[in-house]
Design an enzyme around this catalytic site. Structure first.
Site, mmCIF file in Angstrom:
data_model
loop_
_atom_site.group_PDB
_atom_site.id
_atom_site.type_symbol
_atom_site.label_atom_id
_atom_site.label_comp_id
_atom_site.label_asym_id
_atom_site.label_seq_id
_atom_site.Cartn_x
_atom_site.Cartn_y
_atom_site.Cartn_z
ATOM 1 N N ALA A 1 1.092 3.889 19.343
ATOM 2 C CA ALA A 1 0.731 5.151 19.165
ATOM 3 C C ALA A 1 0.558 5.947 20.287
ATOM 4 O O ALA A 1 0.545 7.355 20.245
ATOM 5 C CB ALA A 1 -0.581 5.009 18.225
ATOM 6 N N ILE B 1 4.478 -0.948 1.098
ATOM 7 C CA ILE B 1 5.840 -0.332 1.187
ATOM 8 C C ILE B 1 5.920 1.233 1.649
ATOM 9 O O ILE B 1 5.225 1.987 1.060
ATOM 10 C CB ILE B 1 6.459 -0.259 -0.154
ATOM 11 N N ASP C 1 -1.739 3.986 -13.963
ATOM 12 C CA ASP C 1 -1.778 3.847 -12.636
ATOM 13 C C ASP C 1 -0.327 3.975 -12.094
ATOM 14 O O ASP C 1 -0.074 4.773 -11.256
ATOM 15 C CB ASP C 1 -2.190 2.304 -12.144
ATOM 16 N N LYS D 1 1.574 7.183 -9.351
ATOM 17 C CA LYS D 1 2.437 6.911 -8.286
ATOM 18 C C LYS D 1 3.860 7.705 -8.617
ATOM 19 O O LYS D 1 4.207 8.407 -7.666
ATOM 20 C CB LYS D 1 2.720 5.390 -8.148
#
Lengths: 436, 436
Positions: free
Chosen positions: B34, B138, B203, B207
């Site tokens: 980072a 993912i 749910d 998404k």
């Protein structure tokens, strides 16, 4: 809307013309997503006259490719010429030195000169991006560099060459032998006229070396990749693997461990492997590519898609351009090149795993006893063995077996013990079994 | 090294403590990648005293979660509390209004309030990131927003709920019925004590609505998602689907077309589907998630991995933090919220496809003639039909069939014609067949 991102494009083969078609077809959407138009200003290729099925009249034609890097009206040079050295490398060096961003699909160049070019990019505050160099349209460089960035990467396993995967899955489907399927693949355009780089595993090794560098924070070490191609895999091996619950795929595997002795060592190998039928890579058929990234928190991530072709490769090239247009011009290898570890290559003999061994033997008494004695003496334990049928003419038969888990040096030792034995009528074939 | 990126963390359930463990375990690598350390400065949760197996002594404890957003020593607020409204939403609004970057795993909140929060983030030049809200570990939000950015997206199809996928693939493996497998899933921790949101498809719909917005450049329209859960799928349906060459999975599908009439319309549906056995989603078993993104140049891209769990979800949360630390604080929905299209919902009746129909019928003569006549009258053509065995007691039997490709309104019409028929002893079940 902001100023356009101005592109110079070197190379107008299928991928280069694919990029032009993509920018034409999706231009309006791209400008919205990137926050600015992406505009090709100049192109260069070997032959100007060739009919490529795209209209080039809107772009400046430049005969000398190297001149693309010196133009004041260019922000990004896109190189789609290929070859690890030569004009592609000259262009890359020149573009980056002149603070142009540089985007390429050239896996060989990135694998061989990536460290030099990465440093050059960092020194000149330019982006150096190569999503299209690995696995065609699949965003796996980004997946590894950013998507999986939170993880210590434990292993990378990939089907990285579409030609080999087409051939192996077609051999599996049809039962035909290697040479026959290779000819079909060439006829269908899935294999080059000179398929050496593909079928000998070199192309996959280029890609694996790039992924390993990003995943393990290591300097690219293409020369350390142990490579075996698919030319020795026979229809009989595929049939026996199927009986044992496996498919055969050319898989590049990279992992990194200390082998119990201080410094981490990097193992990079491209080999035909037996893949358990319930492994995600076992379902990858045809010219598809797929990469499994195993992270210490993410677990197993799978990225899959078309590994080559003009459309998918152009998709990856333009994704890099969108990133640059959005201002993401960060470090090409995730950490500064100077901070990449120069990891030593691991000794594969320490690796613990299972293997498939296939012996071509004379069809006479005592041969199996000789082989199994050598395995016993090498401390190699057999999990299953197939000796199916026998030859019609009392000539050769195949003995295939799967070992129990053990160090790879035991396999090497067993083969040494059998070396020169008149019972073996051809060199044995050893294929590792991919861990489940 | 640059100044640390300073984090305030709200919510210390399994994901919250997972984030703390990840930052502890991978901290040094993360700081390299980072370019700066990622440092938690303050935490907040409902109960301070609870033993979470992590040492909280290095972080400021804040009783009132809302106070996290007002601290001068915080750059990013991470919300892992959950719930579409309530404290999570209050915190999100407050953090963004105070120019803090905001990272969340809260799919319900993003699906319901994503447009408001996205605008707020844009107005205050703050990042609003939610990789962990979709498909756990993912990196599919990034895959769609960046990896596939060059493409016009044609369709998104995903297995987006691990609980449902576990139940359906376990029903397939064991032959057991829904209720039995649900109990097992609850015992193993793959299903909540109150599994409604999962098994009814809500749910997955959250998404899907998020992915559709990014993929199609549309305003999030969660209310327009047509949702059916998996409670009506029986062991008999799974067995018949297998006979016909399919597996059954809960799949969210979004696509966008003009239906031949001007403006593009968005179709978003979450339904149990018959998936052809050679489709990439057919191999997704257990609590795994997978998303197929179809782009007009990339072709089919598959992203697959663990859809839930503390490690994978923490991996996604911290990937967002690494992006922010690297300076990627760009538009949450790829284009400005004001430029997202308010797409109308498509009429599914126009869709052309194949369907699986299952009728529970009385075991007496003429029933099959009645059903097939209704199908004929509705212009619905049958590709295959299974009426296996018959009940022992002359009671009910199942008739399962697959239609030829046709408009969905014909299926609706056929069911209307059969409505109220005494031959049907239970409501028919219709499952779409996922396009190959």
């Amino acid at each position: 809307m902001a100023e356009p991102l101005r592109i110079a494009l070197a190379g107008l083969g299928t991928v280069g013309t694919g990029v032009l078609r993509l920018l034409e077809a999706n231009g309006a959407t791209l400008a919205k997503r990137a926050g600015r138009p992406i505009k090709v200003v100049a192109v260069s290729a070997r032959e100007r006259a060739r009919d490529r099925g795209v209209d080039l009249s809107a772009y400046d034609w430049v005969d000398d490719m190297a001149m693309l890097a010196t133009r004041d009206d260019v922000d990004v040079v896109v190189e789609l010429v290929g070859g690890s050295d030569g004009p592609a490398l000259t262009l890359a060096r020149s573009a980056l030195a002149q603070e142009k961003h540089f985007v390429t699909a050239n896996k060989a160049m990135v694998a061989v000169h990536g460290m030099e070019l990465g440093k050059l990019a960092e020194a000149h505050d330019a982006a150096f991006k190569f999503e299209a160099a690995v696995a065609g349209g699949i965003p796996v460089v980004k997946g590894l560099r950013e998507g999986a960035a939170a993880n210590r990467i434990e292993r990378i396993s990939g089907i990285l060459n579409g030609t080999c995967n087409f051939i192996l899955s077609e051999m599996e489907r049809s039962g035909a032998d290697f040479g026959e399927v290779l000819s079909q693949a060439q006829a269908k355009g899935f294999a080059e006229a000179d398929p050496g780089f593909d079928i000998e595993g070199v192309d996959a090794a280029h890609k694996l070396a790039i992924l390993a560098a990003i995943g393990f924070g290591a300097r690219i070490d293409f020369d350390a990749v142990a490579i075996s191609g698919i030319t020795e895999v026979g229809a009989a091996d595929i049939a026996r693997a199927a009986t044992l619950g496996f498919v055969i795929r050319l898989v590049g595997v990279a992992d990194c461990d200390t082998q119990g002795s201080g410094a981490p060592r990097l193992l990079q190998r491209v080999r035909p492997c037996l893949v358990p039928k319930d492994h995600p890579l076992a379902h990858v058929t045809g010219p598809t590519n797929a990469v499994v990234v195993e992270g210490n928190f993410s677990g197993r991530l799978l990225f899959q898609g078309a590994g080559a072709g003009d459309g998918p490769t152009a998709s990856a090239v333009v994704a890099d351009l969108v990133d640059i247009a959005r201002g993401d011009t960060g470090l090409p290898f995730s950490v500064p090149v100077a901070d990449l570890e120069p990891l030593e290559a691991a000794d594969p003999g320490h690796r613990v795993g299972r293997d498939y061994l296939r012996f071509t033997v004379a069809d006479r008494p005592g041969v199996l006893a000789e082989i199994t004695a050598a395995m016993r003496d090498a401390d190699l334990s057999i999990e299953s063995l197939i000796q199916q049928g026998r030859s019609a003419d009392g000539g050769e038969v195949l003995v295939a077996m799967v070992t129990h888990e053990g160090p790879e040096r035991c396999v090497t030792r067993a083969l040494e013990l059998l070396e020169g034995s008149p019972s073996l009528t051809a060199p044995p074939l050893v294929l590792p079994i991919l861990r489940d």
